[in-house]
Write an enzyme that holds these catalytic residues in place. Structure first.
Site, PDB file in Angstrom:
ATOM      1  N   GLU A   1       0.872  -1.164   0.000  1.00 14.53           N
ATOM      2  CA  GLU A   1       0.000   0.000   0.000  1.00 14.53           C
ATOM      3  C   GLU A   1       0.914   1.220   0.000  1.00 14.53           C
ATOM      4  OE1 GLU A   1      -2.250   0.764   3.549  1.00 14.53           O
ATOM      5  OE2 GLU A   1      -3.619   2.133   2.526  1.00 14.53           O
TER       6      GLU A   1
ATOM      7  N   ARG B   1       6.498 -12.888   8.824  1.00 18.31           N
ATOM      8  CA  ARG B   1       7.166 -11.638   8.503  1.00 18.31           C
ATOM      9  C   ARG B   1       8.498 -11.598   9.233  1.00 18.31           C
ATOM     10  NH1 ARG B   1       3.093  -7.893  10.436  1.00 18.31           N
ATOM     11  NH2 ARG B   1       3.989  -6.596   8.832  1.00 18.31           N
TER      12      ARG B   1
ATOM     13  N   LYS C   1       5.197   0.349  10.278  1.00 18.61           N
ATOM     14  CA  LYS C   1       5.161   1.636   9.598  1.00 18.61           C
ATOM     15  C   LYS C   1       4.804   2.751  10.578  1.00 18.61           C
ATOM     16  CE  LYS C   1       3.767   0.216   4.952  1.00 18.61           C
ATOM     17  NZ  LYS C   1       2.616   0.156   4.029  1.00 18.61           N
TER      18      LYS C   1
END
Length: 766
Positions: A35, A261, A271
RNA sequence: UCGGGGUUCGUCUAAAGGCAGGACAUCAGUUUUUGGUACUGACUAUAGAGGUUCGAAUCCUCUACCCCGAACCA
């Protein structure tokens, strides 16, 4: 596809191999779907390497696709930086990246189709009501009052949503699935919401935007993705992903697979937290060299080769893992060691004057850029004259034990130059060291040391007159705690001392070298010019990473105490769900038949555990009774049932073959056929109708245990592995199992492993 | 009516039911005009308890612990 030997193996590659082998897929198409709402970090690099690596390895394709379905958060700046970072890492996504927003019309049409088929409806509940109607983890939700609107009404409303007739939040489009699903994602998920927002690419063309769970599978299907790989937190979304794919009516049926991850110690990766560091000024920006972002690492001086190597090293699996930051540092050093020309720079200069060196004299010494073991060509000239700078750390007035550098009365070699002896030290009034006076030996340039003297070590230096000043920035880790995000405030673990800047003296050749050359400052570390602040008038170097240092190590240990991984409040208060045993007990409470079985099985001699399992649901007992009826004793029937009966969702599947076949099989397992063969056969007979007798015959399962027929195989196995034989005789007895396995496999399962084992032991002992 | 994942050296990761392997880290040693590199060696693991099997990290049962999920985020 054939270079698999050198390629990393993991469960995803195994799955793809199986898909290709079975003909399920004929090629591989993956995607990396960020994104555009932040910068890429090293965790993304793992995903990028995986997805693009798969495409490369299997001769397929990997799309860079921006998942831009939320205009409020997304921005062109991020699109550009992400695309640049992917390219920089060395991956090819074709001439242009792709955008989810390009599929908005197609997604809209599919939504209309869903509405027509009665699989989606427009809901007027507000966000609080939706949340309330959704129920909780332990309670079913309830139906929205708008759930049963007619197709016509839904179509009308949805069309008007698209036309922009309604305000933000007034209505949503929801999938009509199951408000009582145990997976919350399936409780009539939102498909579209109203957002009168300017989108970075479609402008104001759309007042409605699709939600991730609806958009993502469609994006994958539209692009013909075969393997949609994402991280573990999307496991719960997979069921909905499949629902969308199944109902979209598109020809491509992508499948989602999840992997863990990347976690790295001493850093944060979300983020949100990274953004916080930037916005609160703890770092200079997204590309601050201490940041775990791709941009930060690039500026710091990490090369894409090192990052890719690191990603290969850490592997791909499903464990929640936190990788040792040392592994990344290893990859960076290992990469730079091969390519970085060696030069000299003095980080904390102290003046060294050679009293016996003529004042006006200056020599040009030639020094190679690489040591012999790297074996690369290249050299430059060094100015050697009376006054030099050496590293303050390389001198000690009172050297401690093990100090192999300069001290009063000691000889050391100046790298690529002469040997010098320290004669005296000059101090100022405050007693601070000002200058070191030495004698140099003109006979020592070629390699010999001073006659009859011990040389204590080799140190680097630069000419006082000809060297250049340069700012040098030394970075330490940004956080002092091993797990900065373990507690509730990661900022408290910030290392306030993570940047040291000082003025060093460097050899003049550095001024003219290209801006992106990575150097090794000998005995110090790897350095690169800062891409933002360095210029021809003001040199600025970043230290990429220090050299391994087995001398100074103990003094640079960082905060030893690791923050205890504070249990999240969530998991501490989380109630346990019922165990399988509790579910079975519950079933018996509700069904007297099961309770009766539980008691009876124990009376007949079964252990409580076996009786529990076999009376925990109706199906288990039925299978057992069937076998009992066919003539098996209860303990034998229970054993085979519990251990060998194939299950679906913990329930035994229905016997495909006649009960008598299982009895015949069990009898054969008494010695005629091996246990292993019997186990396979049981599963076979359970799945499809067959005969034990003819299977034994057709598959040649009849067991052989006579020495005469297995001796040749035993001898062959021994002859084929002389090294293992030696190891076995040397005491590695676990190898006996290896040999048994070899022989049994060679006999296609016919050799009786017990007999093989005995014979093997005897033969090996000879 | 809770559901879905997971647990192998300090760390990451391998092992068609048959040799618990590799990498990083650590500790020694060799080589070295970088206390670098390279090389050699050492070190250390199948969460626990039962069971099935000639043989279990792998299959069965129970227990413990960790992660994810109730955003009109992705």
């Amino acid at each position: 596809m054939s270079e698999s030997a050198s390629r990393p193996r993991d469960f995803i590659r195994d799955m793809i191999d199986a898909d290709l082998a079975s003909g399920k897929h004929t090629g591989v198409v993956t995607r990396f779907p960020p994104e555009p709402n932040g910068y890429l970090h090293i965790g993304h690099a793992k995903s990028i390497c995986l997805n693009f690596g798969l495409a490369e390895q299997y001769g397929g394709r990997c799309n860079l696709r921006f998942d831009d379905t939320n205009p409020a958060k997304e921005d062109q700046e991020y699109v550009d930086s992400i695309a640049a970072d992917v390219r920089w890492l060395g991956f090819d996504y074709g001439p242009e990246p792709l955008f989810a927003s390009d599929y908005f019309e197609e997604m809209y049409q599919i939504a209309i189709k869903l509405i027509r088929e009665g699989k989606a409806y427009v809901c007027d509940l507000n966000d609080e009501e939706i949340k309330e109607y959704r129920g909780s983890l332990k309670e079913a939700g309830k139906h929205s009052p708008y759930r049963d609107r007619s197709v016509e009404d839904n179509l009308d409303l949805f069309t008007r949503m698209r036309a922009g007739e309604f305000a933000n939040g007034a209505k949503v489009l929801r999938g009509k699935i199951d408000m009582s699903a145990s997976n919350m994602k399936m409780r009539d998920p939102l498909l579209y919401r109203i957002r009168h927002d300017e989108h970075h690419r479609t402008g104001d063309a759309w007042p409605i935007y699709p939600m991730y769970d609806y958009a993502h599978p469609l994006e994958d299907a539209i692009e013909g993705i075969t393997h949609s790989i994402c991280t573990l937190e999307f496991e719960n979304n997979r069921e909905l992903y499949d629902w969308v794919v199944d109902n979209a009516g598109l020809p491509c049926k992508p499948e989602q697979t999840e992997f863990a991850r990347l976690g790295l110690d001493y850093t944060v990766m979300s983020k949100r937290k990274l953004l916080q560091l930037v916005e609160q000024g703890h770092v200079s920006g997204w590309d601050d060299p201490r940041m775990p972002t791709i941009a930060g690492m690039r500026r710091r001086g990490y090369r894409p080769e090192a990052i890719r190597r690191f990603c290969d090293m850490i592997g791909v699996a499903k464990n929640n893992s936190v990788v040792d930051i040392g592994k990344l540092e290893f990859a960076v050093r290992d990469d730079l060691n091969q390519i970085a020309p060696r030069v000299m720079a003095v980080l904390r200069p102290i003046r060294l004057v050679m009293s016996n060196y003529p004042a006006g004299k200056s020599e040009q010494l030639v020094a190679p850029y690489f040591p012999a073991d790297i074996g690369k060509p290249g050299e430059r000239e060094l100015c050697f004259d009376r006054e030099l700078y050496i590293e303050a750390d390389d001198f000690a007035e009172e050297p401690e034990k093990g100090f192999r550098r300069l001290a009063p009365g000691r000889w050391i070699r100046l790298r690529y130059g002469y040997c010098v002896r320290c004669d005296e030290v000059i101090k100022d009034d405050a007693g601070k060291l000002q200058e070191i006076r030495c004698t140099y030996d003109p006979a020592t340039l070629a390699g010999e040391g001073p006659a009859g003297e011990k040389v204590w070590g080799v140190i680097h230096w630069v000419s006082a007159r000809h060297s250049l000043p340069a700012e040098v920035r030394i970075y330490d880790r940004l956080f002092k705690a091993e797990r900065p995000d373990a507690g509730d405030n990661f900022l408290q673990h910030i290392n306030e001392d993570s940047l040291h800047s000082r003025i060093a003296r460097v050899e003049p050749s550095l001024a003219s070298d290209s801006a992106d050359t990575h150097f090794q400052f000998e005995r110090q570390g790897y350095f690169v010019k800062d891409s933002v602040d360095s210029s021809s008038t003001g040199l600025v170097f970043n230290r990429v990473i220090g050299l391994r240092d087995s001398w100074n190590k103990q003094s640079t240990e960082s905060e030893a105490a690791t923050t205890p991984t504070a249990k999240s409040a969530r998991s501490a208060t989380r109630p346990k769900s019922r165990s399988k045993a509790e579910i079975r007990a519950g079933a018996r409470e509700r069904h007297p038949v099961l309770a009766e079985r539980f008691a009876r099985y124990q009376e007949q001699g079964l252990s409580e555990g076996d009786a529990d399992l076999l009376s925990g649901s109706p199906a288990w007992g039925e299978r057992l009774e069937t076998l009992l009826g066919a003539g098996l004793s209860i303990d034998v029937a229970a054993k085979w049932l519990i251990h060998e009966q194939p299950r679906e969702q913990d329930e035994p599947i229905v016997f495909a073959s006649e009960p008598a076949e299982f009895v015949a099989l069990v009898q054969a397992a008494e010695g005629r056929i091996s246990t292993a063969a019997a186990r396979k056969l049981w599963a076979q007979l359970a799945h499809e109708k067959g005969s034990a007798e003819s299977s034994i015959r057709d598959q040649g399962l009849e067991q052989r245990s006579d020495d005469a027929s297995i001796l040749p195989l035993v001898s062959a196995a021994i002859a084929a592995h002389p090294d293992k034989v030696a190891a076995y005789r040397g005491g590695k007895e676990a190898l006996l199992g290896f040999f048994v396995g070899q022989v049994v496999r060679e006999s296609k399962g016919a050799a009786n492993p017990e007999a093989v084992k005995a014979l093997l032991a005897a033969e090996l002992a000879k």
